[in-house]
Design a protein around this motif. Structure first.
Motif, PDB file in Angstrom:
ATOM      1  N   ASP A   1      32.115  44.464  44.252  1.00 20.69           N
ATOM      2  CA  ASP A   1      31.463  44.101  42.996  1.00 20.69           C
ATOM      3  C   ASP A   1      31.669  42.617  42.690  1.00 20.69           C
ATOM      4  N   LEU A   2      32.887  42.136  42.872  1.00 20.70           N
ATOM      5  CA  LEU A   2      33.163  40.718  42.630  1.00 20.70           C
ATOM      6  C   LEU A   2      32.384  39.832  43.606  1.00 20.70           C
TER       7      LEU A   2
ATOM      8  N   LYS B   1      28.943  39.363  42.573  1.00 24.76           N
ATOM      9  CA  LYS B   1      28.841  38.465  41.424  1.00 24.76           C
ATOM     10  C   LYS B   1      29.128  37.013  41.804  1.00 24.76           C
TER      11      LYS B   1
ATOM     12  N   ASP C   1      39.914  31.641  39.538  1.00 27.60           N
ATOM     13  CA  ASP C   1      39.019  31.516  38.393  1.00 27.60           C
ATOM     14  C   ASP C   1      38.410  30.119  38.432  1.00 27.60           C
TER      15      ASP C   1
ATOM     16  N   ARG D   1      33.227  33.458  29.798  1.00 31.25           N
ATOM     17  CA  ARG D   1      32.150  34.009  30.631  1.00 31.25           C
ATOM     18  C   ARG D   1      32.714  34.615  31.916  1.00 31.25           C
ATOM     19  N   PHE D   2      33.664  33.928  32.556  1.00 29.81           N
ATOM     20  CA  PHE D   2      34.243  34.420  33.805  1.00 29.81           C
ATOM     21  C   PHE D   2      35.035  35.712  33.575  1.00 29.81           C
ATOM     22  N   TYR D   3      35.951  35.691  32.628  1.00 32.67           N
ATOM     23  CA  TYR D   3      36.815  36.853  32.411  1.00 32.67           C
ATOM     24  C   TYR D   3      36.059  38.023  31.776  1.00 32.67           C
TER      25      TYR D   3
ATOM     26  N   ASP E   1      32.373  38.403  31.695  1.00 28.84           N
ATOM     27  CA  ASP E   1      31.177  38.800  32.450  1.00 28.84           C
ATOM     28  C   ASP E   1      31.465  39.067  33.918  1.00 28.84           C
ATOM     29  N   THR E   2      32.136  38.144  34.583  1.00 25.23           N
ATOM     30  CA  THR E   2      32.379  38.314  36.021  1.00 25.23           C
ATOM     31  C   THR E   2      33.422  39.388  36.294  1.00 25.23           C
ATOM     32  N   LEU E   3      34.557  39.318  35.605  1.00 25.08           N
ATOM     33  CA  LEU E   3      35.622  40.297  35.838  1.00 25.08           C
ATOM     34  C   LEU E   3      35.441  41.573  35.024  1.00 25.08           C
TER      35      LEU E   3
ATOM     36  N   VAL F   1      31.889  35.799  43.451  1.00 27.31           N
ATOM     37  CA  VAL F   1      33.294  35.390  43.554  1.00 27.31           C
ATOM     38  C   VAL F   1      33.618  35.085  45.015  1.00 27.31           C
TER      39      VAL F   1
END
Length: 125
Positions: A79-80, A83, A114, A21-23, A25-27, A85
């Motif tokens: 952007d991060l 989200k 992460d 999900r992190f790599y 969706d987020t990234l 981050v």
């Protein structure tokens, strides 16, 4: 011997689905393939990022991956940040820090972690 061989970054995680999900969706990385035993392989530029489960996830205290973002670094950081981050802030002589971006006389750097605490790095090279 190795100078003409491709290389990949590899990151240990404790929860492969949370990492996906992190790599993904987020990234915003595109999953290239699901490897054996739940290993995830992402294509990122000219290289690959391999994400695999390990009991030692997050124990590295140095950069695990660096992306050269060029002039897009501020937009990528924004952007991060949108989200959720959270960015790392490191004190360095002659370097300013604003909105998650370290600026060393035009050379920009961003660090974040992460979900397992692996340190990820962006720069403007």
């Amino acid at each position: 011997m190795l100078k003409k061989k491709a290389s990949s970054a590899i990151i240990a995680v404790s929860d492969i689905e949370r990492a996906r999900r992190f790599y993904s969706d987020t990234l915003g990385l595109e999953l290239n393939e699901k490897g054996m035993e739940g290993v995830l392989v992402y294509k990122t530029g000219a290289t690959h990022l391999v994400v695999y489960p390990s009991e030692f996830a997050g124990t590295n205290k140095a950069n695990a991956v660096v992306w050269d973002c060029g002039a897009d670094i501020d937009a990528i950081a924004a952007d991060l940040r949108a989200k959720g981050v959270k960015f790392e802030h490191y004190e360095m002589n002659g370097v300013t820090y604003k909105d998650g971006v370290h600026d060393a006389d035009g050379f920009k750097m961003v660090w974040f972690k992460d979900p397992d605490g692996n340190i990820l790095h962006l720069n403007s090279a």
